[in-house]
Scaffold this motif. Structure first.
Motif, PDB file in Angstrom:
ATOM      1  N   ASN B  53       0.885  -1.217   0.053  1.00 36.50           N
ATOM      2  CA  ASN B  53      -0.016   0.107   0.043  1.00 36.50           C
ATOM      3  C   ASN B  53       0.647   1.383  -0.014  1.00 36.50           C
ATOM      4  N   LEU B  54       1.928   1.251   0.938  1.00 39.94           N
ATOM      5  CA  LEU B  54       2.802   2.528   1.058  1.00 39.94           C
ATOM      6  C   LEU B  54       3.484   2.624  -0.263  1.00 39.94           C
ATOM      7  N   PHE B  55       3.973   1.672  -0.867  1.00 41.70           N
ATOM      8  CA  PHE B  55       4.566   1.649  -2.144  1.00 41.70           C
ATOM      9  C   PHE B  55       3.869   2.277  -3.245  1.00 41.70           C
ATOM     10  N   VAL B  61       1.831   9.602  -5.436  1.00 52.66           N
ATOM     11  CA  VAL B  61       2.370  10.885  -5.055  1.00 52.66           C
ATOM     12  C   VAL B  61       3.219  11.642  -5.934  1.00 52.66           C
ATOM     13  N   PHE B  62       4.388  10.803  -6.357  1.00 51.00           N
ATOM     14  CA  PHE B  62       5.436  11.391  -7.165  1.00 51.00           C
ATOM     15  C   PHE B  62       5.253  11.229  -8.690  1.00 51.00           C
TER      16      PHE B  62
END
Lengths: 169, 64
Positions: B53-55, B61-62
Motif C-alpha cells: 500500500n505504502l509503495f 504521490v510522485f
C-alpha cells in the motif's frame, strides 16, 4: 458474534494449555512407572528369599499388590508363562508394555529376564539387585528429564495458545 | 490502517520474546532461533499488504 468469537479464543487457549499439560505429564508418568517397577522388584526379591514360591505365583502376587498400569506387565508375564519359559515371557511382556517408559528403560528392565528361573535363590537375588541398580540410574535420568522438560511444556502450551489467538485476532 | 494492527504486532513480539527466553533457559537454543524466525515471518506476512500500500501511495504521490 463477538461473544462466540471470544468463547472460541478461550477454547483455543484452553486446548493448547491442556496439550502442554498432557505432554508434561508424560515425564511424571515415566518416573512413576519406573518407581513402581522398583518397588515391584523389591517385593520380588523378598518373596524369592522368604517364600520359595514358583515364579509364576510370585508374579501373580506382585500384580495384585501394585495398583498402577505397571501391574499389566506382571499379569502379561503370568499369562505368557503358561507356554513359554521365564526369560522369553518376561522379555515379551516388557516389549509389549504400552507405557511411557522408553526403549532404554525397557533394555534396563530386560536385564532381569536374562537369568530368570535359571539359577538358585542367591543367583536370583543377585540378579534382581543388578537390575535394581540399572533401574536406579534410569530413574535418575527420568527425573532429570522431568526437571528439564515438564515445566517447559506447561508454559509452552499456554504461550503458544495466546500466540495463536493474537495472530487470529 | 487501524491501530489494532500495531497492537497485534506488539503482542506477537511479546509472545515471541517470552518463548525465546523459555526455550533458551531450557537449553534449546536452536528451537528458540526457529521461533524467533517464525515470529518474524508471521509479522512480515501481516504487514506485507500495508507495505505494498505504502509503495503504491508513494508512486501516485510522485507520479512514477
Amino acid at each position: 458474534m463477538e461473544v462466540l468469537k471470544l468463547i472460541l479464543y478461550a477454547l483455543v487457549i484452553l486446548n493448547s494449555t491442556s496439550i502442554g499439560f498432557l505432554i508434561s505429564q508424560k515425564y511424571q508418568k515415566r518416573v512413576d512407572e519406573l518407581k513402581d517397577f522398583k518397588s515391584a522388584f523389591t517385593i520380588f526379591k523378598t518373596k524369592i528369599r522368604f517364600t520359595y514360591a514358583p515364579l509364576k505365583e510370585i508374579f501373580e502376587d506382585i500384580s495384585k499388590s501394585i495398583q498402577s498400569r505397571t501391574k499389566t506387565v506382571f499379569q502379561a508375564v503370568c499369562l505368557y508363562m503358561e507356554n513359554e519359559n521365564a526369560t522369553e515371557s518376561w522379555n515379551k511382556a516388557i516389549e509389549e508394555a504400552t507405557m511411557e517408559i522408553n526403549q532404554e528403560d525397557k533394555e534396563a528392565l530386560k536385564t532381569l529376564g536374562k537369568l530368570l528361573g535359571k539359577t538358585d535363590v542367591e543367583g536370583q537375588i543377585n540378579e534382581i539387585d543388578l537390575s535394581l541398580t540399572f533401574l536406579e540410574t534410569q530413574i535418575k535420568k527420568a527425573e532429570q528429564e522431568k526437571e528439564k522438560n515438564a515445566k517447559l511444556y506447561k508454559t509452552l502450551g499456554t504461550i503458544t495458545g495466546i500466540g495463536i489467538v493474537i495472530i487470529l485476532l | 490502517m487501524d491501530i489494532n494492527l500495531l497492537f497485534k504486532i506488539a503482542g506477537i513480539g511479546i509472545i515471541v520474546a517470552v518463548l525465546h527466553q523459555i526455550l533458551t533457559k531450557a537449553g534449546r537454543e536452536d528451537q528458540a532461533m526457529m521461533t524467533t524466525l517464525a515470529g518474524v515471518v508471521i509479522v512480515l506476512t501481516i504487514v506485507i499488504k500495508e507495505i505494498s500500500n505504502l509503495f503504491a501511495t508513494v508512486r501516485t504521490v510522485f507520479n512514477l
